[in-house]
Design a protein around this motif. Structure first.
Motif, PDB file in Angstrom:
ATOM      1  N   SER C 162      17.797 -11.724   3.785  1.00 32.96           N
ATOM      2  CA  SER C 162      16.569 -11.043   4.170  1.00 32.96           C
ATOM      3  C   SER C 162      15.315 -11.841   3.841  1.00 32.96           C
ATOM      4  N   PRO C 163      14.527 -12.162   4.864  1.00 37.76           N
ATOM      5  CA  PRO C 163      13.334 -12.961   4.643  1.00 37.76           C
ATOM      6  C   PRO C 163      12.251 -12.176   3.909  1.00 37.76           C
ATOM      7  N   PHE C 164      11.434 -12.903   3.155  1.00 39.25           N
ATOM      8  CA  PHE C 164      10.284 -12.275   2.517  1.00 39.25           C
ATOM      9  C   PHE C 164       9.122 -12.233   3.493  1.00 39.25           C
ATOM     10  N   GLY C 165       8.406 -11.141   3.492  1.00 35.34           N
ATOM     11  CA  GLY C 165       7.201 -11.021   4.296  1.00 35.34           C
ATOM     12  C   GLY C 165       6.187 -10.216   3.506  1.00 35.34           C
ATOM     13  N   VAL C 166       5.038 -10.002   4.116  1.00 31.82           N
ATOM     14  CA  VAL C 166       3.991  -9.283   3.409  1.00 31.82           C
ATOM     15  C   VAL C 166       3.729  -7.949   4.106  1.00 31.82           C
ATOM     16  N   TYR C 167       3.866  -6.866   3.346  1.00 30.29           N
ATOM     17  CA  TYR C 167       3.483  -5.554   3.862  1.00 30.29           C
ATOM     18  C   TYR C 167       1.975  -5.386   3.669  1.00 30.29           C
ATOM     19  N   VAL C 168       1.338  -4.894   4.693  1.00 29.39           N
ATOM     20  CA  VAL C 168      -0.115  -4.786   4.667  1.00 29.39           C
ATOM     21  C   VAL C 168      -0.509  -3.316   4.807  1.00 29.39           C
ATOM     22  N   ASN C 169      -1.394  -2.866   3.921  1.00 28.15           N
ATOM     23  CA  ASN C 169      -1.953  -1.528   4.075  1.00 28.15           C
ATOM     24  C   ASN C 169      -3.233  -1.663   4.894  1.00 28.15           C
ATOM     25  N   ASN C 170      -3.117  -1.477   6.222  1.00 30.04           N
ATOM     26  CA  ASN C 170      -4.259  -1.718   7.112  1.00 30.04           C
ATOM     27  C   ASN C 170      -5.450  -0.844   6.763  1.00 30.04           C
ATOM     28  N   ASP C 171      -5.188   0.380   6.345  1.00 28.37           N
ATOM     29  CA  ASP C 171      -6.296   1.284   6.035  1.00 28.37           C
ATOM     30  C   ASP C 171      -7.131   0.752   4.874  1.00 28.37           C
ATOM     31  N   LEU C 172      -6.433   0.297   3.822  1.00 24.91           N
ATOM     32  CA  LEU C 172      -7.167  -0.213   2.658  1.00 24.91           C
ATOM     33  C   LEU C 172      -7.983  -1.445   3.033  1.00 24.91           C
ATOM     34  N   LEU C 173      -7.367  -2.329   3.851  1.00 20.90           N
ATOM     35  CA  LEU C 173      -8.070  -3.546   4.244  1.00 20.90           C
ATOM     36  C   LEU C 173      -9.304  -3.214   5.065  1.00 20.90           C
ATOM     37  N   ALA C 273       0.079  -2.837 -15.742  1.00 28.32           N
ATOM     38  CA  ALA C 273      -0.550  -1.827 -14.894  1.00 28.32           C
ATOM     39  C   ALA C 273       0.435  -1.454 -13.790  1.00 28.32           C
ATOM     40  N   GLU C 274       0.448  -0.184 -13.413  1.00 32.24           N
ATOM     41  CA  GLU C 274       1.433   0.272 -12.434  1.00 32.24           C
ATOM     42  C   GLU C 274       0.751   0.740 -11.151  1.00 32.24           C
ATOM     43  N   PHE C 275       1.200   0.231 -10.019  1.00 27.91           N
ATOM     44  CA  PHE C 275       0.699   0.671  -8.722  1.00 27.91           C
ATOM     45  C   PHE C 275       1.874   0.797  -7.768  1.00 27.91           C
ATOM     46  N   GLY C 280       0.107   4.150  -1.192  1.00 20.52           N
ATOM     47  CA  GLY C 280      -1.175   3.711  -0.671  1.00 20.52           C
ATOM     48  C   GLY C 280      -2.107   3.114  -1.704  1.00 20.52           C
ATOM     49  N   GLN C 281      -1.540   2.562  -2.791  1.00 21.14           N
ATOM     50  CA  GLN C 281      -2.405   2.027  -3.842  1.00 21.14           C
ATOM     51  C   GLN C 281      -2.512   0.513  -3.806  1.00 21.14           C
ATOM     52  N   ASP C 297       4.100   7.645   7.369  1.00 24.72           N
ATOM     53  CA  ASP C 297       2.930   7.379   8.193  1.00 24.72           C
ATOM     54  C   ASP C 297       1.670   7.910   7.509  1.00 24.72           C
ATOM     55  N   ASP C 298       1.705   7.884   6.157  1.00 22.47           N
ATOM     56  CA  ASP C 298       0.530   8.326   5.415  1.00 22.47           C
ATOM     57  C   ASP C 298      -0.655   7.398   5.639  1.00 22.47           C
ATOM     58  N   PHE C 299      -0.345   6.128   5.913  1.00 21.52           N
ATOM     59  CA  PHE C 299      -1.424   5.171   6.164  1.00 21.52           C
ATOM     60  C   PHE C 299      -0.891   4.132   7.154  1.00 21.52           C
ATOM     61  N   ALA C 300      -1.798   3.428   7.833  1.00 20.31           N
ATOM     62  CA  ALA C 300      -1.377   2.408   8.796  1.00 20.31           C
ATOM     63  C   ALA C 300      -0.949   1.149   8.056  1.00 20.31           C
ATOM     64  N   TRP C 301       0.233   0.642   8.418  1.00 20.74           N
ATOM     65  CA  TRP C 301       0.694  -0.547   7.713  1.00 20.74           C
ATOM     66  C   TRP C 301       1.325  -1.534   8.688  1.00 20.74           C
ATOM     67  N   ASP C 302       1.560  -2.736   8.190  1.00 18.03           N
ATOM     68  CA  ASP C 302       2.114  -3.807   9.015  1.00 18.03           C
ATOM     69  C   ASP C 302       3.033  -4.648   8.134  1.00 18.03           C
ATOM     70  N   PHE C 303       3.890  -5.424   8.803  1.00 14.33           N
ATOM     71  CA  PHE C 303       4.790  -6.318   8.061  1.00 14.33           C
ATOM     72  C   PHE C 303       4.658  -7.694   8.697  1.00 14.33           C
ATOM     73  N   VAL C 304       4.069  -8.626   7.978  1.00 13.87           N
ATOM     74  CA  VAL C 304       3.782  -9.950   8.558  1.00 13.87           C
ATOM     75  C   VAL C 304       4.491 -11.037   7.758  1.00 13.87           C
TER      76      VAL C 304
END
Lengths: 316, 313, 437
Positions: C162-173, C273-275, C280-281, C297-304
Motif C-alpha cells: 500500500s502506497p503512502f499518500g497524503v489525506y487532505v482536509n479541504n475544509d480546514l485548508l 499532543a493528540e489530534f 477534522g482536527q 462526509d463530515d468534511f471535504a477531504w482528498d487523498f493525494v
C-alpha cells in the motif's frame, strides 16, 4: 530474623496444651501432622513458584537463550560482563531508585497530612475519607488511562493552566517532568491506603498524652513531633516498607503512559526486564538483570531493616 | 522480616476509626465570641483544604464518565470541558462490539473471586499453623516463606513462562489463578492471618479442648469463625489485586475472550489501529462505576476492615 | 532478639535460598525448540494472527477460509482469524511463538520482515507456491517480495502493498486560505516545503494541527517517518543493513527539517499532543489507502500522492505480509492454505481492502471496492501508479533490538533546542553493534 516471637509462642502453646492433656505425645504427633499439612500449601507454593524459579533464573542467566529461535547455549558469565558495561541497566536502576524515593516522600507526606486532616473533629470527614480512598479501588489500568488524557500536551490540565495564562509543561514528554508525572499519578492512586493506616494509628494515640503535653504548654506542632510521631513510627516503618516493595514492581503506568521514555527517563528496572525478555526475546540477559535486581532488593531490605532501631520508637 | 513489622503494627495501630473519645472539648471554658470566630475560620480553612485536595482524587472519575459521551474532538479543548457540548452515543455503542467487554468483565469477576477464596483458604491454614501449632521445622519453614517475599515477581516470570508453555497452559486461566494463590504473593496473607491468630486468647482453645475438639475442630470451630477481620483484610487486598491483574495476563493470554477487563481496556482500537478514544474511556467508566458503587455502600466496613487487622504488609 | 541474630538469619536465608534453588535448577534448563512438520492424521485447525479487527476484513477472510475447507475437508476443519490489536503486536506475536503457542500463520509488517525471515521463524513457501496450480508466482511485483525472500526462496506474501499518500482536509485548508494540493500538483509545486507551509497556516496549536505523520513520530519513528525521509534520498542504514547512515547528510537534513516543522513553524504538533484526522482536527495526514474507511462526509477531504522532496518524487509503499510460522503445529498444511488464500482469485477479493502485490490486479475496478470513498482519479494517481513503482519502506534483521535505542536517541532531538547534527551521530554510535551483529 523473626522466628523469635513465633518460636516463643509455639513453645508456650505447646506447653500449655501438653500439660492439660493426658496423652501429650499423641497430641504432639497429631499437631505435627496437622501443622505440617496446614503450612504445606503456602510453603510448597512459595518453594515451587518462588524459590525454585529463582534458581532457574540464576541458571538461565549463564546462558544465551533466544526462545524465538530455540537456541540455548552456555556462555558462563558473559551476560554479567555485558551487564556491567550496559548503561541502560544502571540508568534503569537509578531511575527505579528515583521513582521509589520520590514516590515514598510524596506518598507518605501526603498520607500523613490527609490522615491528620481527617483526624480533626469535623463533620463530613467520612465523605472526604471516601474521596481520598476511592482511587485505591479503581482499576490501575483505568486510572492511568484517564490521566493519560488529562496530562497530554493539549490535555485537560494544560488546558486549565492555559486559561489562567500558564503554559504547562509537556508532562509525559519532557524528560524532567515525565518521571515526576508518573509518580504523582501513582501517589493519587495509592495514597488512600496509607492514609487509612495512618488514620488508624493516629486514633490509637492516647488523647491523655497529647492533652498532658498541651497543658504543659506545648504547641500543637510540638505535640505532633514529640508525642504523635514517635507513637505512630511503627506504622510509618510499615508503610515505608510496603510502599518501597510496591514501587520496585511498577509496571502498568510505565507501559501505558511513557513506554520508558522520553529517552530512558522512565525506564524502570521491571519494565526493562519485561522488554528484554518479551520484546527482544533475550531471556538469558533478562535473567541476569533479574539476578542483579534480586541482590539489590536484598541489600535494600537489609538496610531498611537494620536502620529501623534508630528511628522506630518503642518496637518490642 | 515482615512478621515483626506486623507485630509492631498490631501494637501500634489496632485502633478503631470510629472510637476514641475526645476529652478536650469537655474541658474547654465556655466559648467566647473570639474563640468561636476563630474556630469558624479554622473550620472554613480546613474544609477548603479538603475540597481542593479532593480534586485530583475524584475529578478523573467524573471526567471519564462524561467523556464517554463526547465526540473525539472534544477530548482536547482549551479551556477544557467537563460536560459534552454534543452528546453522542457513538463511542458507548461500540464498547461491547469492539472487544468482548462483557465477557472480560465476567472473567475479571470470576478470577478475582476464585483467587480471593483460594487465598483465604491457603493463608488461613498457613497462618494458623505458624501461629498456634507446634510442629517440626516450623521456624525453618517460616524462614522459607519470608525469603520468598524478597523475590520480585518479574524476575521469576521467565522460568514460570517456560513451565506454563511446557505444560500447555498458555492461553488458559490456570496460571493466573495458581500464581497469586500459591506463589510468593500469598505470603502477606499468611502473615496477616498468623498475626491475627497470635492475638487470639489461648483460653478459647483450651476451652475447646475441654469440649473434646481436636486440632481440626479447634481451627474450624473456634479460630476460623473468629477471624472475620483477617478474612476481610485478606479478601479486600486479594480481590483488588486480582481484579487489577495486568502483567500476568499480558504474558499468558492471547484470546480476547479470556482477558480480564484491565488488559481488555488497552485494546480499544479499530481495525486500522486508530484508537477509539470515547469507546475506550466509556469502557473504562463502565469498569470503574460498579466497583465505586459497591465501595460507596460498603465503605465503612471496607475502610475499617482494612485498618483493624491491618493490611499490614 | 538481637541485631546480630537478625543479620545472621537474614544472610543465612539469602544464601541458602540462592544455593539451594540453583542446585534444584541446574539439572534441567531450556532445551527443545518444539514444533515440527509431521503430517497430521486428520483435518487440523489453523490459526492466523493479525493486527486487523475490522469486520469487513474478517468477512472476506472467513469467506476464503470456508471455500478452502469445502474443497479440502480432509486437510483443514477450521481457520480462526485472531486479531491482536493494541500497540504491542510484534511483542504479543513473538511471545506466543516463544511460549510454544505459535499461531499457524501470522501477519508481519515490512519493518520486521527481514527479522522474521532471517531468524528462521517463517516457513519456506517457495515449494508450495510454485507447485500450486494457477498461483502465478511470476505475477508478483519484483520489488514487493524482496524483503520477504532469502536465498531465492520466499517466506512471506505481502498481501498489502500500500502506497503512502497524503489525506487532505479541504475544509480546514480553505478556512485558512491555503491553496489546494491538487492545484499545486498541477503546477508542479506540491513539495514537502509547500505542504508544511500549508500545515503551519492550518495549525492553531490548540484544536487543530497542520501535519500528522502516519504514526506517532516520537515513539514509532520508523513507521511514522520511514516513508518521508526517502523523499530526501535518506536511509537509516546501508542497503545490506550493516552500516549506520543516520548520520548521513541527507538524514541530518531531513531530521533538521522535521525538527523545525515542530518547533519553528508549528506545522507538526509537539510530542504528547493528540489530534484526530477523522474528527477534522488535522490539515494534512500521511497515511495509506486503508485509512479512507474511517472517513465520513463530515468534511471535504482528498487523498493525494506524497509531495516531492529534495530527492524528487519518491513513491513509497508500506507492506503487510503474511507467513507461515515454522514452529506452528502444521506448517505444511498452513502453507497450502496460504497458497490458496493468496492465489489470483482470492487476491482479487483481498484487494478490496489491500492493494495487492500482483500487477494484474492493480486496476481501478478491483481497488475502488476497497475505498468507495475515493475517486477513480485518486485510486489511479495516488494508489496504483505509486504501487507499481513504489519503494518498500526499510526494515532490519535486528529491528526489535534497534528500535528502542533509536527512539531513545531521537528523544534528544525532540526538544526545542534539539540539534540533528549532534543527535544523529550519537544514534549511530548506539546502534552500530546491533547493525553489525
Amino acid at each position: 530474623m523473626t522466628a523469635e516471637p513465633l518460636g516463643a509462642t509455639d513453645r508456650k502453646v505447646g506447653r500449655t496444651t501438653g500439660r492439660r492433656s493426658g496423652s501429650s505425645k499423641r497430641l504432639a504427633r497429631i499437631d505435627a501432622a496437622v501443622g505440617l499439612s496446614f503450612a504445606a500449601p503456602a510453603v510448597i507454593g512459595v518453594l515451587v513458584l518462588g524459590l525454585v524459579p529463582f534458581g532457574y533464573v540464576i541458571w538461565y542467566s549463564l546462558h544465551d537463550w533466544s526462545p524465538l529461535i530455540g537456541e540455548f547455549n552456555w556462555i558462563g558469565l558473559d551476560n554479567f560482563t555485558r551487564l556491567i558495561a550496559d548503561d541502560t541497566v544502571w540508568s534503569s536502576f537509578l531511575t527505579t531508585f528515583k521513582y521509589a524515593a520520590l514516590l515514598m516522600v510524596l506518598n507518605i507526606t501526603l498520607a500523613l497530612g490527609l490522615a491528620v486532616l481527617l483526624n480533626q473533629k469535623l463533620r463530613g470527614t467520612t465523605t472526604f475519607r471516601a474521596f481520598f480512598f476511592s482511587p485505591v479501588i479503581v482499576s490501575a489500568v483505568a486510572w492511568v488511562l484517564v490521566w493519560n488524557y488529562l496530562v497530554a500536551a493539549n490535555g485537560g490540565i494544560n488546558g486549565a493552566l492555559a486559561t489562567i495564562g500558564i503554559q504547562g509543561p509537556n508532562w509525559l514528554r519532557d524528560p524532567t517532568w515525565a518521571l515526576v508525572t508518573v509518580v504523582v499519578i501513582q501517589v493519587f492512586k495509592g495514597v488512600g491506603m496509607n492514609m487509612i493506616l495512618f488514620l488508624a494509628a493516629l486514633q490509637n494515640v492516647p488523647a491523655e498524652l497529647k492533652e498532658a503535653a498541651r497543658i504543659d504548654g506545648a504547641r500543637p506542632s510540638r505535640v505532633f513531633r514529640s508525642i504523635t510521631l514517635p507513637l505512630i513510627s511503627p506504622t510509618i516503618l510499615l508503610v515505608v516498607m510496603i510502599t518501597t516493595i510496591g514501587a520496585m514492581d511498577v509496571f502498568v503506568p510505565i507501559q501505558i503512559l511513557t513506554q520508558g521514555g522520553p529517552g530512558r527517563s522512565t525506564t524502570v528496572i521491571s519494565y526493562l526486564l519485561y522488554r528484554t525478555a518479551f520484546e527482544q526475546q533475550d531471556f538469558g540477559y533478562a535473567s541476569a538483570i533479574g539476578v542483579v535486581l534480586f541482590v539489590v532488593v536484598l541489600v535494600l531490605a537489609a538496610l531498611q531493616w537494620s536502620s529501623r532501631k534508630r528511628w522506630v520508637h518503642d518496637e518490642v | 522480616m515482615r512478621s515483626d513489622v506486623i507485630t509492631a503494627q498490631a501494637q501500634g495501630a489496632t485502633g478503631d476509626l470510629t472510637g476514641g473519645s475526645e476529652p478536650v472539648r469537655s474541658r474547654r471554658t465556655p466559648d467566647s465570641a473570639h474563640a468561636r470566630r476563630h474556630r469558624l475560620w479554622s473550620k472554613i480553612v480546613l474544609y477548603t483544604l479538603l475540597c481542593v485536595l479532593s480534586i485530583p482524587f475524584i475529578y478523573p472519575t467524573i471526567w471519564m464518565i462524561f467523556a464517554a459521551f463526547k465526540p473525539t474532538d472534544e477530548f482536547f479543548r482549551i479551556p477544557p470541558t467537563l460536560f459534552p457540548e454534543t452528546w453522542t452515543l457513538d463511542g458507548v455503542a461500540k464498547i461491547f462490539t469492539v472487544t468482548p467487554f462483557a465477557q472480560q468483565y465476567l472473567n475479571s469477576l470470576y478470577l478475582a473471586t476464585v483467587i480471593t477464596i483460594g487465598s483465604i483458604i491457603v493463608c488461613s491454614l498457613g497462618g494458623y499453623a505458624f501461629a498456634r501449632i507446634r510442629f517440626p521445622f516450623a521456624g525453618k519453614l517460616f524462614l522459607v516463606l519470608m525469603s520468598g517475599m524478597m523475590i520480585p515477581g518479574e524476575v521469576t516470570i521467565i522460568p514460570i513462562f517456560r513451565w506454563v508453555a511446557d505444560l500447555g497452559l498458555m492461553n488458559t486461566h490456570i496460571p493466573l489463578i495458581v500464581l497469586p494463590i500459591f506463589g510468593p504473593a500469598c505470603i502477606v496473607g499468611v502473615f496477616i492471618f498468623r498475626q491475627f491468630y497470635l492475638s487470639l486468647p489461648g483460653e478459647l482453645e483450651e476451652a475447646g479442648r475441654l469440649d473434646g475438639l481436636g486440632r481440626l475442630g479447634l481451627f474450624w470451630r473456634i479460630a476460623l469463625p473468629l477471624s472475620g477481620p483477617a478474612i476481610a483484610a485478606v479478601a479486600i487486598m486479594k480481590f483488588l489485586a486480582s481484579f487489577n491483574m495486568y502483567f500476568e495476563p499480558l504474558i499468558f493470554l492471547r484470546s480476547e475472550e479470556l482477558f480480564p477487563v484491565g488488559l481488555g481496556l488497552t485494546r480499544y482500537q479499530d481495525g486500522y489501529g486508530e484508537p477509539l478514544y470515547n469507546t475506550q474511556i466509556g469502557a473504562t467508566a463502565l469498569t470503574v462505576i460498579p466497583v465505586l458503587i459497591v465501595f460507596l455502600f460498603a465503605q465503612r466496613q471496607f475502610v475499617e476492615g482494612l485498618s483493624r487487622t491491618g493490611l499490614k504488609g | 532478639m538481637t541485631g546480630s541474630m537478625n543479620r545472621r538469619r537474614f544472610l543465612a536465608a539469602a544464601a541458602s535460598l540462592s544455593a539451594g534453588a540453583m542446585v534444584l535448577a541446574a539439572c534441567s534448563g531450556g532445551d527443545d525448540a518444539g514444533g515440527g512438520g509431521d503430517a497430521p492424521d486428520g483435518p487440523v485447525e489453523l490459526r492466523m494472527v493479525m493486527w486487523s479487527a475490522n469486520e469487513g476484513h474478517h468477512e472476506i477472510f472467513n469467506q476464503i477460509a470456508d471455500a478452502y475447507i469445502a474443497e479440502n475437508p480432509d486437510l483443514v476443519s477450521a481457520v480462526s482469524f485472531e486479531p491482536l490489536t493494541g500497540s504491542g503486536y510484534v511483542n504479543a506475536l513473538t511471545t506466543q511463538i516463544a511460549g510454544g503457542d505459535a499461531p499457524d500463520l501470522a501477519w508481519v509488517s515490512e519493518a520486521n520482515a527481514a527479522q522474521f525471515v532471517q531468524s528462521g521463524v517463517l516457513y519456506n513457501l517457495q515449494p508450495t507456491f510454485s507447485e500450486t496450480e494457477g498461483y502465478e508466482i511470476d505475477d508478483l511485483l519484483d520489488g514487493a517480495i524482496d524483503v520477504w525472500s532469502a536465498d531465492g526462496e520466499i517466506y512471506g506474501y505481502p498481501f498489502s502493498n500500500s502506497p503512502f499518500g497524503v489525506y487532505v482536509n479541504n475544509d480546514l485548508l480553505a478556512a485558512a486560505g491555503q491553496p489546494n494540493p491538487r492545484d499545486l500538483m498541477a503546477s508542479g509545486e506540491w513539495t514537502w516545503d509547500t505542504a508544511m507551509e500549508i500545515a503551519a497556516a492550518v495549525a492553531d496549536g490548540t484544536s487543530t494541527t497542520g501535519f500528522q505523520p502516519s504514526d506517532d513520530p516520537f515513539t514509532n519513528w520508523n513507521s511514522a517517518l520511514g516513508a518521508m525521509w526517502m523523499s530526501w534520498g535518506a536511509a537509516p542504514w546501508s542497503e545490506d543493513g550493516t552500516e549506520c547512515t543516520f548520520d548521513s547528510p541527507e538524514m541530518v537534513e531531513f531530521f533538521d527539517w522535521f525538527h523545525s516543522q515542530i518547533y519553528d513553524t508549528g506545522a507538526v504538533a509537539e510530542p504528547g499532543a493528540e489530534f484526530d484526522f477523522a474528527s477534522g482536527q488535522v490539515g494534512l495526514r500521511l497515511s495509506q489507502l486503508s485509512s479512507s474507511t474511517g472517513l465520513g462526509d463530515d468534511f471535504a477531504w482528498d487523498f493525494v500522492p506524497m509531495p516531492d522532496g529534495p530527492a524528487g518524487t519518491v513513491p513509497v509503499v508500506g507492506q503487510g505480509g503474511v507467513g507461515v510460522v515454522a514452529r506452528g503445529d502444521n506448517p505444511q498444511v498452513a502453507a497450502d492454505f496460504l497458497a490458496y488464500f493468496t492465489n489470483p482469485e482470492n487476491s482479487a477479493l483481498l484487494a478490496q481492502f489491500f492493494p495487492p502485490p500482483r500487477e494484474s490486479l492493480l486496476t481501478v475496478e478491483t481497488l475502488s471496492a476497497a475505498a468507495p470513498a475515493l475517486t477513480e482519479e485518486q485510486i489511479q494517481g495516488t494508489v496504483i501508479d505509486q504501487a507499481l513503482v513504489g519503494v518498500t519502506k526499510v526494515g532490519h534483521v535486528n529491528m526489535s533490538e534497534i528500535a528502542d535505542p533509536v527512539r531513545v536517541g531521537l528523544d534528544a532531538l525532540w526538544v526545542p533546542e534539539g540539534d540533528a547534527a549532534t543527535v544523529m551521530p550519537a544514534i549511530c554510535e548506539a546502534i552500530s553493534d546491533s547493525l553489525a551483529g
